[in-house]
Design a protein around this motif. Structure first.
Motif, PDB file in Angstrom:
ATOM      1  N   ALA A   1      45.824  35.364  43.769  1.00 59.26           N
ATOM      2  CA  ALA A   1      44.603  36.255  43.226  1.00 59.26           C
ATOM      3  C   ALA A   1      45.207  36.796  41.719  1.00 59.26           C
ATOM      4  O   ALA A   1      46.112  36.645  41.433  1.00 59.26           O
ATOM      5  CB  ALA A   1      44.797  37.586  43.972  1.00 59.26           C
TER       6      ALA A   1
ATOM      7  N   LYS B   1      40.579  44.621  45.175  1.00 56.67           N
ATOM      8  CA  LYS B   1      39.784  45.711  45.150  1.00 56.67           C
ATOM      9  C   LYS B   1      39.818  46.092  46.540  1.00 56.67           C
ATOM     10  O   LYS B   1      39.544  45.315  47.602  1.00 56.67           O
ATOM     11  CB  LYS B   1      38.190  45.137  44.728  1.00 56.67           C
TER      12      LYS B   1
ATOM     13  N   GLU C   1      39.576  42.849  48.888  1.00 57.16           N
ATOM     14  CA  GLU C   1      38.903  41.725  48.610  1.00 57.16           C
ATOM     15  C   GLU C   1      39.634  41.013  47.434  1.00 57.16           C
ATOM     16  O   GLU C   1      39.997  41.882  46.436  1.00 57.16           O
ATOM     17  CB  GLU C   1      37.524  42.069  47.777  1.00 57.16           C
TER      18      GLU C   1
ATOM     19  N   TYR D   1      40.313  38.536  44.277  1.00 57.00           N
ATOM     20  CA  TYR D   1      39.417  37.453  43.434  1.00 57.00           C
ATOM     21  C   TYR D   1      40.669  36.733  42.906  1.00 57.00           C
ATOM     22  O   TYR D   1      41.337  37.082  42.086  1.00 57.00           O
ATOM     23  CB  TYR D   1      39.082  38.297  42.302  1.00 57.00           C
ATOM     24  N   SER D   2      39.992  35.241  42.895  1.00 56.14           N
ATOM     25  CA  SER D   2      41.024  34.351  42.207  1.00 56.14           C
ATOM     26  C   SER D   2      40.594  33.955  40.966  1.00 56.14           C
ATOM     27  O   SER D   2      39.368  34.012  40.701  1.00 56.14           O
ATOM     28  CB  SER D   2      41.415  33.300  43.313  1.00 56.14           C
TER      29      SER D   2
ATOM     30  N   CYS E   1      36.861  31.841  40.359  1.00 52.92           N
ATOM     31  CA  CYS E   1      36.154  31.969  41.678  1.00 52.92           C
ATOM     32  C   CYS E   1      35.287  33.376  41.668  1.00 52.92           C
ATOM     33  O   CYS E   1      35.904  34.397  41.727  1.00 52.92           O
ATOM     34  CB  CYS E   1      36.970  31.921  42.726  1.00 52.92           C
ATOM     35  N   SER E   2      34.216  33.388  41.823  1.00 54.47           N
ATOM     36  CA  SER E   2      33.250  34.426  41.955  1.00 54.47           C
ATOM     37  C   SER E   2      33.183  35.305  43.304  1.00 54.47           C
ATOM     38  O   SER E   2      32.964  36.319  43.291  1.00 54.47           O
ATOM     39  CB  SER E   2      32.062  34.495  41.297  1.00 54.47           C
TER      40      SER E   2
ATOM     41  N   PRO F   1      35.100  36.570  46.338  1.00 54.61           N
ATOM     42  CA  PRO F   1      36.308  37.139  46.842  1.00 54.61           C
ATOM     43  C   PRO F   1      36.681  36.659  48.159  1.00 54.61           C
ATOM     44  O   PRO F   1      35.927  36.545  49.193  1.00 54.61           O
ATOM     45  CB  PRO F   1      36.259  38.679  46.608  1.00 54.61           C
ATOM     46  N   SER F   2      37.890  36.542  48.470  1.00 55.23           N
ATOM     47  CA  SER F   2      38.607  36.541  49.897  1.00 55.23           C
ATOM     48  C   SER F   2      38.945  37.959  50.431  1.00 55.23           C
ATOM     49  O   SER F   2      39.512  38.516  49.801  1.00 55.23           O
ATOM     50  CB  SER F   2      39.598  35.550  49.805  1.00 55.23           C
TER      51      SER F   2
END
Length: 281
Positions: free
Chosen positions: A62, A66, A102, A104-105, A108-109, A111-112
């Motif tokens: 990441a 968040k 969440e 974010y990588s 990539c928009s 998130p995981s």
């Protein structure tokens, strides 16, 4: 027990005086009395969040995180007497939080979503009085004292309870570097089951979360007290069966006027935010 019709209240005859209506009986009950309590508002900053190996891989890759939500999984309490202060006890509480994030990588928009564990411990010193008796009950399992040991002090300790509000998720930040070691406190088995796996001991990134909590800690003992008794709690209304027709249930819902016509600010809110406009010119 008197026969009381549902939907009615007991009627008093005209010749009964108001003094007789106020008459009560004194009864003795066994209750849990709160001897001392305290409340606190804590901002828990930079709590290390621990992840399972699968979620730790997501955090390693990441670029930012968040915080979405924080919730309480469980809490463990222990009570021990304070030296040189008779009747006072130290209450140690360890909270186990579920932190929802969440991640974010790069590039990539979408998130995981990952969940991790945060642990926080606090101590409160409260007055819990003293006792030197043990209580046994017919509805409890038999507890035997250990052989060749002195009288265990734990049998006389007051009961500690803690109430906690739903935590406020404030912030979270990604920290590049080695994952801090797991906390020294033993993690309950139910917490490991909650996340479905053990926690990762290594990684290239970690997360520090900040949450806010409100707690009330109290010490209580079982005591016998005398209270006034007015009458038994007799139901005054009948439990009406609910309908299985969804339209009939919907027909009883009031029209949501406030959703279509937002209300104005209340009078106290107007006074609170009554700013004066000092316009020049």
């Amino acid at each position: 027990m008197p026969d009381v019709s549902y939907g009615t209240s007991p009627r008093q005859s005209g010749n009964e005086s108001s003094a007789e209506n106020r008459c009560t009986d004194a009864v003795c009950i066994n209750a849990s009395r709160i001897y001392d309590s305290c409340g606190s508002k804590d901002c828990l900053s930079n709590l290390t969040v621990y992840f399972t190996p699968c979620n730790q891989t997501v955090i390693n890759n990441a670029s930012s995180v968040k915080i979405c939500k924080a919730s309480v999984i469980t809490a463990e309490l222990s009570v021990e007497p304070v030296a040189f202060h008779r009747g006072y006890y130290a209450v140690d509480v360890t909270f186990f939080f579920d932190i929802s994030l969440e991640a974010y990588s790069c590039g990539c928009s979408i998130p995981s979503k990952v969940n991790g564990l945060a642990v926080y411990g606090k101590r409160a010193v409260l007055y819990g009085s003293e006792a030197s008796t043990r209580s046994f009950s017919s509805d409890e399992c038999v507890m035997c004292a250990e052989k060749n040991t002195s009288c265990t002090y734990s049998a006389f300790l007051p009961k500690a309870t803690v109430q906690i509000s739903e935590p406020m998720a404030l912030s979270a930040k990604l920290v590049k570097g080695c994952v801090p070691p797991l906390p020294c406190v033993p993690i309950p088995e139910c917490v490991i089951t909650y996340f479905g796996d053990d926690f990762a001991c290594s990684g290239t990134a970690s997360v520090n979360a900040t949450i806010g909590i409100f707690t009330i800690t109290q010490l209580e003992r079982n005591v016998q007290i005398m209270i006034p008794s007015y009458d038994f709690c007799i139901p005054r209304k009948e439990c009406k069966p609910t309908s299985d027709d969804p339209c009939e249930v919907f027909s009883k819902v009031e029209f949501p006027n406030e959703s279509f016509f937002p209300p104005n600010a209340r009078a106290e809110e107007k006074e609170k935010y009554n700013f004066e406009c000092s316009c020049n010119g």
